[in-house]
Design a protein around this motif. Sequence first.
Motif, PDB file in Angstrom:
ATOM      1  N   ALA A  44     -34.498  -9.018  20.651  1.00 23.91           N
ATOM      2  CA  ALA A  44     -35.733  -8.523  21.253  1.00 23.91           C
ATOM      3  C   ALA A  44     -35.499  -7.342  22.187  1.00 23.91           C
ATOM      4  O   ALA A  44     -34.511  -7.292  22.911  1.00 23.91           O
ATOM      5  CB  ALA A  44     -36.431  -9.650  22.015  1.00 23.91           C
ATOM      6  N   SER A  45     -36.461  -6.438  22.168  1.00 28.22           N
ATOM      7  CA  SER A  45     -36.438  -5.327  23.119  1.00 28.22           C
ATOM      8  C   SER A  45     -36.874  -5.846  24.486  1.00 28.22           C
ATOM      9  O   SER A  45     -37.433  -6.942  24.606  1.00 28.22           O
ATOM     10  CB  SER A  45     -37.406  -4.231  22.660  1.00 28.22           C
ATOM     11  N   GLU A  46     -36.647  -5.062  25.496  1.00 29.38           N
ATOM     12  CA  GLU A  46     -37.081  -5.450  26.846  1.00 29.38           C
ATOM     13  C   GLU A  46     -38.595  -5.633  26.889  1.00 29.38           C
ATOM     14  O   GLU A  46     -39.099  -6.543  27.548  1.00 29.38           O
ATOM     15  CB  GLU A  46     -36.624  -4.420  27.881  1.00 29.38           C
ATOM     16  N   ASP A  47     -39.330  -4.800  26.177  1.00 26.76           N
ATOM     17  CA  ASP A  47     -40.789  -4.939  26.124  1.00 26.76           C
ATOM     18  C   ASP A  47     -41.192  -6.282  25.512  1.00 26.76           C
ATOM     19  O   ASP A  47     -42.102  -6.945  26.004  1.00 26.76           O
ATOM     20  CB  ASP A  47     -41.414  -3.804  25.312  1.00 26.76           C
ATOM     21  N   ALA A  79     -43.135  -9.285  27.346  1.00 28.39           N
ATOM     22  CA  ALA A  79     -44.385  -9.769  26.754  1.00 28.39           C
ATOM     23  C   ALA A  79     -44.351 -11.278  26.550  1.00 28.39           C
ATOM     24  O   ALA A  79     -45.321 -11.977  26.857  1.00 28.39           O
ATOM     25  CB  ALA A  79     -44.645  -9.052  25.432  1.00 28.39           C
ATOM     26  N   PHE A  80     -43.238 -11.805  26.052  1.00 29.17           N
ATOM     27  CA  PHE A  80     -43.139 -13.244  25.815  1.00 29.17           C
ATOM     28  C   PHE A  80     -43.059 -14.022  27.123  1.00 29.17           C
ATOM     29  O   PHE A  80     -43.614 -15.116  27.235  1.00 29.17           O
ATOM     30  CB  PHE A  80     -41.971 -13.567  24.894  1.00 29.17           C
ATOM     31  N   ASP A  81     -42.380 -13.474  28.116  1.00 24.62           N
ATOM     32  CA  ASP A  81     -42.413 -14.085  29.455  1.00 24.62           C
ATOM     33  C   ASP A  81     -43.859 -14.137  29.938  1.00 24.62           C
ATOM     34  O   ASP A  81     -44.310 -15.144  30.497  1.00 24.62           O
ATOM     35  CB  ASP A  81     -41.586 -13.270  30.456  1.00 24.62           C
ATOM     36  N   GLY A  85     -51.569  -8.531  19.552  1.00 24.26           N
ATOM     37  CA  GLY A  85     -51.245  -8.787  20.945  1.00 24.26           C
ATOM     38  C   GLY A  85     -49.985  -9.623  21.113  1.00 24.26           C
ATOM     39  O   GLY A  85     -49.411 -10.156  20.156  1.00 24.26           O
ATOM     40  N   ALA A  86     -49.574  -9.743  22.370  1.00 21.86           N
ATOM     41  CA  ALA A  86     -48.342 -10.463  22.693  1.00 21.86           C
ATOM     42  C   ALA A  86     -48.400 -11.928  22.261  1.00 21.86           C
ATOM     43  O   ALA A  86     -47.425 -12.464  21.739  1.00 21.86           O
ATOM     44  CB  ALA A  86     -48.045 -10.360  24.186  1.00 21.86           C
ATOM     45  N   TYR A  87     -49.543 -12.582  22.490  1.00 17.86           N
ATOM     46  CA  TYR A  87     -49.633 -13.990  22.120  1.00 17.86           C
ATOM     47  C   TYR A  87     -49.511 -14.177  20.607  1.00 17.86           C
ATOM     48  O   TYR A  87     -48.813 -15.079  20.137  1.00 17.86           O
ATOM     49  CB  TYR A  87     -50.937 -14.620  22.629  1.00 17.86           C
ATOM     50  N   ALA A  88     -50.166 -13.326  19.837  1.00 21.07           N
ATOM     51  CA  ALA A  88     -50.079 -13.426  18.373  1.00 21.07           C
ATOM     52  C   ALA A  88     -48.646 -13.207  17.907  1.00 21.07           C
ATOM     53  O   ALA A  88     -48.159 -13.922  17.023  1.00 21.07           O
ATOM     54  CB  ALA A  88     -51.017 -12.415  17.716  1.00 21.07           C
ATOM     55  N   ARG A  89     -47.938 -12.262  18.500  1.00 18.69           N
ATOM     56  CA  ARG A  89     -46.545 -12.009  18.127  1.00 18.69           C
ATOM     57  C   ARG A  89     -45.668 -13.200  18.508  1.00 18.69           C
ATOM     58  O   ARG A  89     -44.780 -13.606  17.758  1.00 18.69           O
ATOM     59  CB  ARG A  89     -46.049 -10.715  18.796  1.00 18.69           C
ATOM     60  N   PHE A  90     -45.906 -13.741  19.702  1.00 19.09           N
ATOM     61  CA  PHE A  90     -45.177 -14.920  20.167  1.00 19.09           C
ATOM     62  C   PHE A  90     -45.368 -16.088  19.199  1.00 19.09           C
ATOM     63  O   PHE A  90     -44.412 -16.724  18.755  1.00 19.09           O
ATOM     64  CB  PHE A  90     -45.663 -15.294  21.576  1.00 19.09           C
ATOM     65  N   LYS A  91     -46.627 -16.353  18.860  1.00 19.68           N
ATOM     66  CA  LYS A  91     -46.928 -17.485  17.978  1.00 19.68           C
ATOM     67  C   LYS A  91     -46.354 -17.260  16.583  1.00 19.68           C
ATOM     68  O   LYS A  91     -45.811 -18.185  15.973  1.00 19.68           O
ATOM     69  CB  LYS A  91     -48.448 -17.711  17.895  1.00 19.68           C
ATOM     70  N   GLU A  92     -46.437 -16.029  16.088  1.00 19.85           N
ATOM     71  CA  GLU A  92     -45.881 -15.735  14.770  1.00 19.85           C
ATOM     72  C   GLU A  92     -44.377 -16.002  14.728  1.00 19.85           C
ATOM     73  O   GLU A  92     -43.865 -16.615  13.800  1.00 19.85           O
ATOM     74  CB  GLU A  92     -46.163 -14.283  14.391  1.00 19.85           C
ATOM     75  N   LEU A  93     -43.662 -15.561  15.767  1.00 19.64           N
ATOM     76  CA  LEU A  93     -42.218 -15.804  15.815  1.00 19.64           C
ATOM     77  C   LEU A  93     -41.931 -17.298  15.909  1.00 19.64           C
ATOM     78  O   LEU A  93     -41.054 -17.809  15.208  1.00 19.64           O
ATOM     79  CB  LEU A  93     -41.598 -15.063  16.988  1.00 19.64           C
ATOM     80  N   LEU A  94     -42.669 -17.992  16.738  1.00 24.91           N
ATOM     81  CA  LEU A  94     -42.457 -19.430  16.880  1.00 24.91           C
ATOM     82  C   LEU A  94     -42.726 -20.149  15.559  1.00 24.91           C
ATOM     83  O   LEU A  94     -41.933 -21.000  15.135  1.00 24.91           O
ATOM     84  CB  LEU A  94     -43.375 -19.983  17.975  1.00 24.91           C
TER      85      LEU A  94
END
Length: 149
Positions: free
Chosen positions: A82-85, A89-91, A138-147
Motif C-alpha cells: 500500500a501507498s502512504e495515501d 485512507a484505511f486508517d 471512496g476509501a470505504y469501498a476500496r477497504f471493503k473490496e480488499l477485505l
Amino acid sequence: MNLDRRQLLTYAIGLVGGSIAVAAFGDATPGGAATGSTGYFSSSRRALLDEVADLMIPATDTPGALAVGVPEYMDKMMVRWASEDTRQAFDGVLDALDAEAASSHGKPFLALAADQRFEMLAQYDAANLAGGIQSMMGAYARFKELLMT
C-alpha cells in the motif's frame, strides 16, 4: 465436483495471478497466526479490523475471515504494497467507524454488544456505498473490496 464459494474464488484468483500475491504476502498464515513482522495496524485498529472482517465474512459452513487470516493478510499488504495515501485512507475508515459508534452509541465500536456492532456496520456500509459510482471509488469501498477479496 462441487465447489463452495471460497474454493471457487481461490481458483479464480489463482487464474489471474493470485499466486504472485500469495508469494508476496504469503507469510500471513491461515488460522490467525501471522509470522514475520508485526504488521502495520496499531493494536487498537487491528482489533477493530479483526471484528469488521469477522462481521463481513463470518464463519458459516465454510471458514470465516479470521480463520483464513484475512486481517493478517491486509496488515501485511499495508506494509508491503500500500501507498502512504492508501494506509492513511484505511486508517481513516477504521477511525471513522469507531467515531460513528461513539457518536451514535456513546462508546467505541468494540465496546458495543454484538448485535449493535452488526447493525451499526450494516448501516455504515449502506450509507457509505449508497452514492453510486462516486461512493464506489471512496476509501470505504476500496477497504471493503480488499477485505472481501
